[in-house]
Design a protein around this motif. Structure first.
Motif, PDB file in Angstrom:
ATOM      1  N   TYR A  29       0.920  -1.122   0.146  1.00 14.30           N
ATOM      2  CA  TYR A  29       0.016  -0.055   0.134  1.00 14.30           C
ATOM      3  C   TYR A  29       0.846   1.273   0.108  1.00 14.30           C
ATOM      4  CZ  TYR A  29      -3.643   2.913   1.886  1.00 14.30           C
ATOM      5  OH  TYR A  29      -4.498   4.325   2.089  1.00 14.30           O
ATOM      6  N   GLU A  30       1.746   1.265   0.904  1.00 13.55           N
ATOM      7  CA  GLU A  30       2.697   2.525   0.886  1.00 13.55           C
ATOM      8  C   GLU A  30       3.536   2.531  -0.187  1.00 13.55           C
ATOM      9  OE1 GLU A  30       2.599   4.841   3.022  1.00 13.55           O
ATOM     10  OE2 GLU A  30       1.029   3.870   4.277  1.00 13.55           O
ATOM     11  N   ARG A  58      -2.402   5.333   8.690  1.00  4.96           N
ATOM     12  CA  ARG A  58      -3.317   5.644   7.555  1.00  4.96           C
ATOM     13  C   ARG A  58      -3.831   4.675   7.013  1.00  4.96           C
ATOM     14  NH1 ARG A  58       0.092   8.947   2.998  1.00  4.96           N
ATOM     15  NH2 ARG A  58       1.485   7.228   2.595  1.00  4.96           N
ATOM     16  N   GLY A  59      -3.208   3.495   6.405  1.00  6.94           N
ATOM     17  CA  GLY A  59      -3.909   2.582   5.901  1.00  6.94           C
ATOM     18  C   GLY A  59      -4.697   1.686   6.696  1.00  6.94           C
ATOM     19  N   ALA A 103      -4.416   2.756  -4.291  1.00  9.93           N
ATOM     20  CA  ALA A 103      -3.137   3.225  -3.947  1.00  9.93           C
ATOM     21  C   ALA A 103      -2.439   3.200  -5.300  1.00  9.93           C
ATOM     22  CB  ALA A 103      -2.550   2.424  -2.876  1.00  9.93           C
ATOM     23  N   ALA A 122       3.544  -0.965   7.025  1.00 13.53           N
ATOM     24  CA  ALA A 122       3.871   0.493   6.453  1.00 13.53           C
ATOM     25  C   ALA A 122       5.006   0.926   6.559  1.00 13.53           C
ATOM     26  CB  ALA A 122       2.573   1.284   7.065  1.00 13.53           C
ATOM     27  N   THR A 142       7.528   2.126   3.492  1.00 10.21           N
ATOM     28  CA  THR A 142       8.102   3.323   3.512  1.00 10.21           C
ATOM     29  C   THR A 142       9.659   3.384   3.670  1.00 10.21           C
ATOM     30  OG1 THR A 142       6.037   4.226   4.567  1.00 10.21           O
ATOM     31  CG2 THR A 142       7.984   5.462   4.585  1.00 10.21           C
ATOM     32  N   LEU A 194       7.259   9.586   7.727  1.00  9.05           N
ATOM     33  CA  LEU A 194       6.441   8.585   8.429  1.00  9.05           C
ATOM     34  C   LEU A 194       5.324   9.252   9.292  1.00  9.05           C
ATOM     35  CD1 LEU A 194       8.645   5.743   9.631  1.00  9.05           C
ATOM     36  CD2 LEU A 194       6.606   5.430   7.961  1.00  9.05           C
ATOM     37  N   ALA A 226       2.742  11.271   6.929  1.00  2.00           N
ATOM     38  CA  ALA A 226       1.854  10.525   6.490  1.00  2.00           C
ATOM     39  C   ALA A 226       0.892  10.040   7.073  1.00  2.00           C
ATOM     40  CB  ALA A 226       2.807   9.560   5.517  1.00  2.00           C
ATOM     41  N   ASN A 285       1.469   7.602   9.646  1.00  2.00           N
ATOM     42  CA  ASN A 285       2.041   6.466   9.892  1.00  2.00           C
ATOM     43  C   ASN A 285       3.054   6.774  11.182  1.00  2.00           C
ATOM     44  OD1 ASN A 285       1.194   4.508   7.987  1.00  2.00           O
ATOM     45  ND2 ASN A 285       2.426   5.579   6.583  1.00  2.00           N
TER      46      ASN A 285
END
Length: 645
Positions: free
Chosen positions: A36-37, A80-81, A124, A585, A589, A622, A625, A627
């Motif tokens: 996702y990230e 966030r995800g 995404a 995540a 990242t 992070l 965002a 995270n």
């Protein structure tokens, strides 16, 4: 494993070559979060998964009841995800908890977990202009190793052979070894896939459920119990025991019916019947067990109103079962352990080039499948209870076992596609100041245990207890050492350890499903390994250090999910849904950050405990965002985190 860039000739098949910037092995929550990230960052991602669903715990493993702590949920403080997932669940059902369960605020159907996560990855990729290569029913067979790097990976993707039944007809134990065999079989056709870097470098992320890449990459790892020490004062053994890992579970779904249903015992029921129990008198209530992980409340979703009594069960309600003295299978000896140790793998030849077979004991998988099927029969027809005695368990025949490709688990046999794994292989991080033998998150880094209890003063040696109290002094540790402060008066911090390289967060209790003392686990009169629950209890909100995700020896490998560097006790908290997402995540990242800056991840932890500018930049990205790398009001200067209960 070093193949020098060619498929072993004995395999005799052509290969498909796929280039990616980031290769993610394992499509559970950690692997999905990493993808996702990375997709939001515009990366080309290859994602492999042994099943045909992504999401691990919430889908293929069937544990679609989000384990969350109340305070974290009330403050809505998740990556966030994970927030995106919760929002999509609420929108899809019109409510976050369509099951009206009481173990969580979010219980739902596993198939929808896969469906919503697929939508998230598609969105995404569109938003970040990334590209996803998705490989279901695919396992990593071998790694091509260069000097301190993974240069390539060889995978096998399987599909049904012509004229055979669809996948998910048989349980995992029936096809596992075939899935790792490159040769076509009467049941499966195979495609060999070579993953290679899309550019000069790539990052590989280990996100499998048991840490499969670790033995293949030959990096140091641990398995099972750690020895008792000042860092692990609650350990159940003075010596390591790699065979005792937490129990694993094949989940299944059952539906309440208006009328009694025919209930037929499996042919192996008598073997497992002596194991089952409600466990505690306060839990000896069928409706309590049913509604605990109810994933579909028929009346709530039909009328939109809840019943006054949350334990009420109505026809059409669906429950997912995941119970310690039920379908948890808990081997703990060298004769039946599920995850083979390094020594066992060597003896079996699985560490030879081209011989990897997944690293799991198939007969133990099969026994766990039989235990789960028999547990359903015990719930609806059984009258025995191994822990509470006679007269407690009553039949409840108004239920049916759900199976078929349209059932909640998506399998013909009704069991989850893959067992819910609570513990796998755990890497040993790189040596750093304070960690000469390699970094790992320890019990005392997160536990709320009162270490002034008589158990610790009486069980630990004087020297061990003194060292424990020294470590627990927090910011006063140097003062305690310099002044030789007597431990009865030494201060004790009331918070988790603060890590300068934190890249994620998690919060859950240290929750044990201990291995059994004797083999096989279902043996009549068997009992849990003594002392294993001593480390269980509340934990402070904790961080995920980047050092816990970077293995020794291999520079372009990141570890996410349950195989990060933690102790056996700490792993009992670092295993739930939101933690897996946070770790994934962070991995996605870090992978993007490393590629963007032309560095390898170990560069980011050089010079610790003083963070260097690139690490601070990563942490800032992070946090911005969503995270998060730390919880609110949990700095090193706050020694009391009681508000985070």
């Amino acid at each position: 494993m070093i193949f020098g860039g060619v498929i072993p000739p004995a395999w005799g098949q052509s290969e498909q070559v796929v280039a990616c910037e980031i290769l993610i092995a394992g499509g559970g929550l950690a692997g999905t979060a990493a993808a996702y990230e990375a997709l939001l960052a515009g990366r080309t991602v290859c994602l492999t998964e042994i099943t045909d669903w992504i999401g691990g715990q919430i889908s293929a493993q069937g544990t679609s009841a989000l384990d969350e702590r109340t305070t974290q949920r009330q403050q809505n403080f998740f990556p966030r995800g994970y927030q995106d997932l919760r929002s999509r669940l609420a929108h899809h059902y019109g409510r976050l908890n369509p099951g009206n369960c009481w173990v969580s605020e979010a219980c739902f159907l596993p198939a929808d977990g896969d469906r919503l996560l697929q939508e998230m990855l598609t969105a995404a990729a569109r938003k970040g202009r990334g590209k996803l290569h998705w490989f279901p029913n695919t396992v990593i067979k071998d790694l091509e190793m260069g000097e301190s790097r993974i240069e390539g990976a060889i995978a096998i993707q399987h599909r049904p052979a012509p004229g055979t039944t669809p996948l998910n007809t048989e349980p995992l134990s029936a096809i596992l070894l075939d899935a790792y065999d490159p040769q076509p079989s009467p049941r499966l056709n195979k495609t060999l896939i070579r993953f290679v870097p899309a550019g000069e470098h790539w990052i590989v992320i280990e996100a499998t459920e048991t840490g499969e890449l670790l033995p293949l990459a030959q990096v140091p790892y641990r398995l099972g119990i750690d020895p008792r020490s000042p860092l692990e004062p609650s350990a159940s053994s003075p010596t390591p025991d790699p065979y005792c890992t937490q129990g694993f579970t094949y989940t299944f779904a059952m539906e309440a019916t208006a009328d009694p249903q025919p209930q037929t015992p499996p042919p192996f029921y008598n073997r497992y019947a002596p194991y089952y129990s409600y466990e505690l008198p306060r839990l000896a209530n069928f409706n309590l067990v049913f509604t605990y992980r109810r994933i579909w409340d028929h009346n709530l979703n039909r009328t939109g109103t809840r019943q006054d009594n949350r334990l009420s069960v109505s026809p059409g309600d669906i429950s997912m079962q995941n119970w310690t003295w039920g379908n948890d299978y808990r081997p703990g000896t060298a004769e039946d352990n599920l995850i083979y140790t390094h020594e066992q793998l060597q003896a079996l030849g699985q560490l030879e080039p081209g011989q990897w077979q997944g690293g799991l004991r198939v007969v133990t998988l099969q026994a766990a499948e039989e235990l789960a099927l028999s547990y359903y029969y015990w719930l609806v027809a059984g009258t025995t209870d191994s822990q509470l005695g006679d007269g407690v368990k009553q039949p409840h025949p108004n239920h049916r076992y759900l199976q078929g490709f349209e059932s909640p688990m998506g399998t013909a046999h009704g069991l989850s596609k893959y067992p819910y794994m609570r513990e796998g292989r755990r890497i040993i991080g790189r040596p750093s100041p304070g960690y000469p033998d390699g970094f790992a998150v320890a019990e005392i880094d997160i536990s709320r245990t009162d270490y002034e209890q008589s158990f610790y003063r009486e069980t630990l040696s004087s020297a061990t207890y003194r060292a424990l109290r020294t470590f627990l002094a927090g910011r006063q540790t140097a003062v305690v050492v310099a002044n030789q402060t007597p431990y009865p008066t030494a201060p004790i911090r009331r918070r988790a350890a603060i890590f300068p390289d934190a890249v994620g967060i998690g919060h859950y209790a240290i929750d044990f499903h201990p291995c059994m003392a004797l083999s096989p686990p279902e043996k009549p009169g068997n009992f849990e390994r003594p002392g294993e629950r001593q480390g269980a209890g509340a934990a402070y909100p904790f961080q995920i250090p980047l050092r816990a995700m970077i293995p020794q020896d291999v520079d372009n490998l990141l570890v996410a999910g349950k195989s990060i560097a933690t102790s056996h006790i700490a792993a009992a908290a670092y295993r739930v849904h939101s933690f897996e997402w946070s770790a994934g995540a962070a991995a996605g990242t870090v992978a993007d950050f490393s590629l963007r800056h032309g560095i390898l991840p170990p560069v980011l932890i050089e010079g610790l405990p003083r963070p260097q500018p690139l690490l601070r930049q990563l942490q800032g990205e992070l946090d911005r965002a969503g995270n998060y790398t730390t919880f609110p009001n949990t700095s090193i200067f706050n020694e009391d985190w009681q508000q985070w209960r």
